[in-house]
Write a protein that holds these residues in place. Structure first.
Motif, PDB file in Angstrom:
ATOM      1  N   VAL A   1       0.780  -1.223  -0.096  1.00 51.65           N
ATOM      2  CA  VAL A   1       0.229   0.098   0.063  1.00 51.65           C
ATOM      3  C   VAL A   1       0.886   1.246  -0.135  1.00 51.65           C
ATOM      4  N   ASN A   2       0.580   2.501  -0.675  1.00 47.40           N
ATOM      5  CA  ASN A   2       1.405   3.444  -0.855  1.00 47.40           C
ATOM      6  C   ASN A   2       1.667   3.979   0.637  1.00 47.40           C
ATOM      7  N   LYS A   3       2.734   4.738   0.837  1.00 48.61           N
ATOM      8  CA  LYS A   3       3.478   5.166   2.010  1.00 48.61           C
ATOM      9  C   LYS A   3       3.550   4.153   3.199  1.00 48.61           C
ATOM     10  N   ALA A   4       3.542   2.796   2.823  1.00 55.14           N
ATOM     11  CA  ALA A   4       3.749   1.696   3.592  1.00 55.14           C
ATOM     12  C   ALA A   4       4.956   0.901   3.688  1.00 55.14           C
ATOM     13  N   GLY A   5       5.875   1.302   2.575  1.00 55.46           N
ATOM     14  CA  GLY A   5       7.217   0.828   2.541  1.00 55.46           C
ATOM     15  C   GLY A   5       7.100  -0.147   1.321  1.00 55.46           C
ATOM     16  N   THR A   6       6.547   0.482   0.416  1.00 55.22           N
ATOM     17  CA  THR A   6       6.561  -0.439  -0.984  1.00 55.22           C
ATOM     18  C   THR A   6       7.867  -0.086  -1.698  1.00 55.22           C
TER      19      THR A   6
ATOM     20  N   LEU B   1      -1.139   7.173   7.483  1.00 58.46           N
ATOM     21  CA  LEU B   1      -2.008   8.123   7.184  1.00 58.46           C
ATOM     22  C   LEU B   1      -1.083   9.346   7.421  1.00 58.46           C
ATOM     23  N   LEU B   2      -0.464   9.373   8.586  1.00 59.44           N
ATOM     24  CA  LEU B   2       0.503  10.728   8.622  1.00 59.44           C
ATOM     25  C   LEU B   2       1.597  10.862   7.720  1.00 59.44           C
ATOM     26  N   SER B   3       2.059   9.716   7.228  1.00 63.03           N
ATOM     27  CA  SER B   3       3.256   9.946   6.162  1.00 63.03           C
ATOM     28  C   SER B   3       2.389  10.365   4.991  1.00 63.03           C
ATOM     29  N   GLN B   4       1.273   9.754   4.568  1.00 60.20           N
ATOM     30  CA  GLN B   4       0.698  10.275   3.234  1.00 60.20           C
ATOM     31  C   GLN B   4       0.335  11.831   3.392  1.00 60.20           C
TER      32      GLN B   4
ATOM     33  N   LEU C   1      -3.743  18.434  10.400  1.00 57.09           N
ATOM     34  CA  LEU C   1      -4.608  17.161   9.902  1.00 57.09           C
ATOM     35  C   LEU C   1      -5.992  17.035  10.224  1.00 57.09           C
ATOM     36  N   SER C   2      -6.364  17.802  11.362  1.00 55.78           N
ATOM     37  CA  SER C   2      -7.677  17.843  11.587  1.00 55.78           C
ATOM     38  C   SER C   2      -8.652  18.751  10.627  1.00 55.78           C
ATOM     39  N   GLU C   3      -7.846  19.397  10.106  1.00 59.95           N
ATOM     40  CA  GLU C   3      -8.361  20.626   8.900  1.00 59.95           C
ATOM     41  C   GLU C   3      -8.357  19.908   7.600  1.00 59.95           C
ATOM     42  N   ALA C   4      -7.540  18.753   7.492  1.00 66.14           N
ATOM     43  CA  ALA C   4      -7.255  18.122   6.201  1.00 66.14           C
ATOM     44  C   ALA C   4      -8.522  17.083   6.032  1.00 66.14           C
ATOM     45  N   LEU C   5      -8.823  16.407   6.974  1.00 66.18           N
ATOM     46  CA  LEU C   5      -9.340  15.145   6.834  1.00 66.18           C
ATOM     47  C   LEU C   5     -10.865  15.012   6.453  1.00 66.18           C
ATOM     48  N   PRO C   6     -11.519  16.277   6.973  1.00 65.73           N
ATOM     49  CA  PRO C   6     -12.954  16.262   6.413  1.00 65.73           C
ATOM     50  C   PRO C   6     -13.317  16.145   4.711  1.00 65.73           C
ATOM     51  N   ASP C   7     -12.298  16.832   4.065  1.00 64.72           N
ATOM     52  CA  ASP C   7     -12.360  16.995   2.790  1.00 64.72           C
ATOM     53  C   ASP C   7     -11.365  15.982   1.919  1.00 64.72           C
ATOM     54  N   ARG C   8     -10.911  14.954   2.855  1.00 65.52           N
ATOM     55  CA  ARG C   8      -9.836  14.223   2.197  1.00 65.52           C
ATOM     56  C   ARG C   8      -9.955  12.589   2.820  1.00 65.52           C
ATOM     57  N   ARG C   9     -11.055  12.149   2.563  1.00 70.84           N
ATOM     58  CA  ARG C   9     -11.318  10.905   3.127  1.00 70.84           C
ATOM     59  C   ARG C   9     -10.360   9.852   2.876  1.00 70.84           C
TER      60      ARG C   9
ATOM     61  N   ILE D   1      -7.850   8.427   5.247  1.00 73.29           N
ATOM     62  CA  ILE D   1      -8.270   7.320   5.943  1.00 73.29           C
ATOM     63  C   ILE D   1      -8.511   6.103   5.326  1.00 73.29           C
ATOM     64  N   ASP D   2      -9.388   6.059   4.169  1.00 76.80           N
ATOM     65  CA  ASP D   2      -9.585   4.976   3.363  1.00 76.80           C
ATOM     66  C   ASP D   2      -8.458   4.201   3.255  1.00 76.80           C
ATOM     67  N   THR D   3      -7.358   4.568   2.799  1.00 79.06           N
ATOM     68  CA  THR D   3      -6.267   4.010   2.358  1.00 79.06           C
ATOM     69  C   THR D   3      -5.579   3.195   3.599  1.00 79.06           C
ATOM     70  N   SER D   4      -5.834   3.401   4.570  1.00 81.92           N
ATOM     71  CA  SER D   4      -5.274   2.741   5.881  1.00 81.92           C
ATOM     72  C   SER D   4      -6.262   1.482   6.278  1.00 81.92           C
ATOM     73  N   HIS D   5      -7.394   1.323   5.649  1.00 79.90           N
ATOM     74  CA  HIS D   5      -8.285   0.565   5.776  1.00 79.90           C
ATOM     75  C   HIS D   5      -7.988  -0.868   5.111  1.00 79.90           C
ATOM     76  N   TYR D   6      -7.092  -1.334   5.429  1.00 84.74           N
ATOM     77  CA  TYR D   6      -6.582  -2.647   4.669  1.00 84.74           C
ATOM     78  C   TYR D   6      -7.593  -3.842   4.531  1.00 84.74           C
ATOM     79  N   GLU D   7      -8.348  -3.892   5.668  1.00 86.44           N
ATOM     80  CA  GLU D   7      -9.438  -4.949   5.701  1.00 86.44           C
ATOM     81  C   GLU D   7     -10.418  -4.587   4.724  1.00 86.44           C
ATOM     82  N   GLU D   8     -10.605  -3.406   4.251  1.00 85.09           N
ATOM     83  CA  GLU D   8     -11.457  -3.270   3.292  1.00 85.09           C
ATOM     84  C   GLU D   8     -11.074  -3.485   1.648  1.00 85.09           C
TER      85      GLU D   8
END
Length: 289
Positions: free
Chosen positions: A11-16, A106-109, A125-133, A136-143
């Motif tokens: 996954v991106n920003k996870a060590g690829t 998430l923080l790295s991305q 980060l708190s300002e960025a998250l509402p418009d940049r889901r 968060i979604d990228t870190s939901h590997y289970e999905e």
């Protein structure tokens, strides 16, 4: 052999980049010189891959004696449709995904998006998250990753962990060799720099004014730059001068940390069920620690 038979799907920003580096240094593995080919699935607006199978195959010397020919494209993980495409192309391929603590990823991305100019440096980060889901979604590997398990099975698709790899590099290397049934070879030597580090705010400003326009307007030149040893050395020298960003450099308030822990509880459970005990502690509520 005339088919790519090894895929690093994310996954991106996870060590690829680190995983690509390790695989590329095994004598029986040829990883495409252009990391992130974007042939399968839908590429983003700034990612331009080969348009035809013939053009895709030009990146691989199938006439040479390698056990694996590999494509590492970090966006392949996102879609079950992409998994279907890869399976139709080569059902016998082996695939790897690398994961990272979902909050740290998430923080790295988030920081890397500042480097790309997608997020303003002054934005928290708190300002960025509402418009940049997507952060968060990228870190939901289970999905996303179970689609690959369903289509390829545990014998052909494996999830590995950045934190586990750094905790015991020797065991991580042996695990890769076992999964790919590769001959034993010394683990590649590594330097002290991550393979694709995100820079400090000063470095990011230089990147946005130089490399970013090149990537946007001259993608072929940018791809050449990615494979250039001189360019990599220049980047590392600039990072030494201006500094790197760490995922922990974004201080999380207790409220934000609790929110993200709750958000990623299913992700940590998924990682634990895969056998990654390194993430087990994160399943505890912050108030229980």
């Amino acid at each position: 052999m005339n088919r790519v038979n090894l895929f690093v799907i994310g996954v991106n920003k996870a060590g690829t980049s680190w995983l690509y580096y390790l695989l590329d240094h095994h004598p029986d593995v040829f990883m495409a010189d252009a990391k992130e080919l974007y042939y399968f699935g839908e590429a983003g607006p700034e990612e331009e891959g080969p348009k035809t199978l013939k053009a895709y195959h030009r990146h691989f010397p199938f006439d040479q004696d390698y056990r694996y020919f590999g494509d590492a494209t970090v966006m392949y993980y996102k879609s079950a449709a992409t998994a279907d495409e890869i399976r139709a192309y080569n059902p016998d391929a082996k695939l790897l995904a690398i994961v990272r603590d979902p909050i740290q990823r998430l923080l790295s991305q988030f920081q890397y998006n500042k480097q790309l100019g997608l997020i303003d440096e002054a934005t928290s980060l708190s300002e960025a998250l509402p418009d940049r889901r997507y952060l968060i979604d990228t870190s939901h590997y289970e999905e996303t990753l179970p689609a690959y398990t369903d289509r390829f099975g545990a014998d052909r698709f494996k999830v590995v962990s950045l934190e586990a790899g750094h905790a015991d590099p020797g065991a991580f290397w042996e695990e890769l060799l076992d999964f790919l049934a590769l001959a034993r070879a010394p683990r590649p030597e590594e330097n002290d720099q991550p393979e694709n580090p995100t820079g400090s705010p000063a470095f990011r400003a230089v990147y946005r004014s130089t490399v970013r326009p090149l990537r946007r307007h001259f993608p072929q030149a940018y791809r050449w730059l990615l494979g250039s040893t001189a360019a990599r050395q220049a980047k590392l020298a600039l990072l030494c001068l201006l500094g790197k960003a760490g995922a922990k450099s974004e201080a999380l308030s207790p409220e934000m940390e609790a929110r993200l822990q709750k958000e990623f509880a299913p992700t940590y459970a998924y990682l634990r069920d895969l056998g990654f005990e390194v993430y087990a502690e994160a399943l505890e509520a912050p108030s229980d620690r």
